[in-house]
Write an enzyme that holds these catalytic residues in place. Structure first.
Site, short mmCIF file in Angstrom:
data_model
loop_
_atom_site.label_atom_id
_atom_site.label_comp_id
_atom_site.label_asym_id
_atom_site.label_seq_id
_atom_site.Cartn_x
_atom_site.Cartn_y
_atom_site.Cartn_z
N CYS A 1 0.84 -1.20 0.00
CA CYS A 1 0.00 0.00 0.00
C CYS A 1 0.87 1.25 0.00
CB CYS A 1 -0.93 0.00 1.21
SG CYS A 1 -2.02 1.45 1.28
N CYS B 1 -5.81 -2.57 6.59
CA CYS B 1 -6.86 -1.55 6.48
C CYS B 1 -8.18 -2.10 5.96
CB CYS B 1 -6.39 -0.39 5.62
SG CYS B 1 -5.94 -0.84 3.93
#
Length: 372
Positions: free
Chosen positions: A99, A195
């Site tokens: 990410c 997340c």
């Protein structure tokens, strides 16, 4: 004229305090909330909506503009697809590292530069230092919170444009600044987990996207079936909890030590110090260097093979196929393919590679990692 900083705001205390520090330093601060994932939790609540509300409240308190940018497609294509593909290979990926490489310091950076930003900023516990025109990624001052492990695959383009306002601070000081400024997020607890999974049941989440197939669980010492597994992707090398073996053998805990994807077998061993848990070296693929250039090999440095691990002395060799061979000074327990091997020279993060395979202490266990 003020320098413009586009700050990634997550709705947490770290990015909130970063906004305070940047504003006090005289920057023109613009807050951006990145929407990378859109899914409700078990209570039907979209946590992204809650986090955005916290960003809005803090930005209003500080009098800075704020916007939302949707990176859901980029996240799916560059991070989540990688995540699923790695599990299908029987490995255990680290999507937070990807990410940062693909979204926060790539897609987000490109977006910020279109807004005429001079810099981007994030609430990471890390530091950047310029030396003779090169930008070095340094560990955060708070050793317990240092996040360079997750930033180890970003290069010079991003580092030259990145600010980490809390990198020089201890976490306790960050909380203190938040309370002093009466920020809405001052007492908000730190987020945990990946997340897009958050606090939810990890196995249940994976079952939504991957086909689970039960198979035999094999004792490496006897070669015999000891139990049944619930799908290989639910297990990772070195795993102890959740295996489901009790009251068998010596009474010591059992650990996952290998997988056979073709035969759908999960190998387990009993005992904290079982030699099948240990390796002497690893092959790392897709090496990425923070200075955008390879170091001189052989490289003597330290490494981490998981986030909270203590530094391990290693020697790194370059292989003919472009991969790297990382040899440990001493055997290491539960090094896991799919995870990230991050290399350091004291406080400098040199870069990282994805763990492809490991070399067992005892060659008779090579079948557990047949790609080595």
């Amino acid at each position: 004229m003020k320098k413009r900083v586009v700050l990634g705001m997550s709705g947490g205390v770290d990015s909130s305090v970063s906004a305070v520090i940047l504003k006090e330093a005289g920057y023109d601060v613009v807050g951006i909330f990145m929407k990378n994932w859109d899914e409700k939790d078990e209570d039907g609540v979209c946590t992204a909506t809650e986090d955005y509300e916290d960003v809005r409240r803090v930005a209003d308190q500080l009098g800075i503009p704020y916007y939302t940018v949707n990176f859901e497609k980029e996240y799916w294509d560059r991070v989540f697809s990688y995540f699923l593909d790695e599990y299908n290979k029987g490995r255990t990926p680290n999507p937070d590292v990807m990410c940062n490489q693909e979204i926060k310091f790539n897609a987000f950076l490109d977006y910020a530069l279109k807004l005429d930003a001079d810099y981007i900023a994030m609430g990471h516990y890390a530091r950047v230092e310029e030396r003779d025109g090169k930008f070095y990624l340094l560990r955060g001052v708070d050793n317990n919170k240092d996040q360079t492990y997750f930033l180890s695959r970003i290069g010079q383009k991003a580092l030259s444009k990145s600010l980490f306002p809390i990198g020089e601070l201890e976490k306790s000081k960050v909380r203190e600044i938040a309370e002093k400024n009466e920020l809405y997020t001052a007492k908000k607890k730190d987020s945990t987990g990946v997340c897009f999974i958050g606090e939810r049941d990890f196995d249940a989440f994976l079952d939504k996207y991957l086909l689970s197939k039960k198979g035999d669980m094999i004792n490496v010492d006897t070669g015999k079936k000891i139990s049944q597994h619930h799908g290989l992707y639910h297990y990772t090398l070195g795993q102890r909890k959740g295996i489901g073996i009790g009251g068998v053998g010596s009474g010591e805990p059992w650990f996952v030590v290998g997988k056979d994807l073709k035969k759908n077998l999960l190998y387990v061993a009993q005992g904290e110090q079982h030699e099948a848990l240990y390796s002497t070296s690893l092959i790392g693929e897709a090496p990425a260097w923070t200075l955008d250039e390879e170091p001189v090999f052989p490289l003597h440095c330290t490494a981490k093979f998981r986030y909270r691990q203590q530094d391990i002395p290693v020697t790194v060799h370059k292989m003919e196929d472009g991969n790297i061979h990382i040899v440990y000074d001493n055997p290491v327990k539960a090094v896991t393919p799919g995870q990230v091997a991050v290399l350091y020279d004291a406080d400098i993060c040199l870069g990282s590679s994805i763990i492809k395979s490991i070399e067992p202490v005892n060659s008779k266990y090579k079948y557990l990692n047949p790609t080595f």
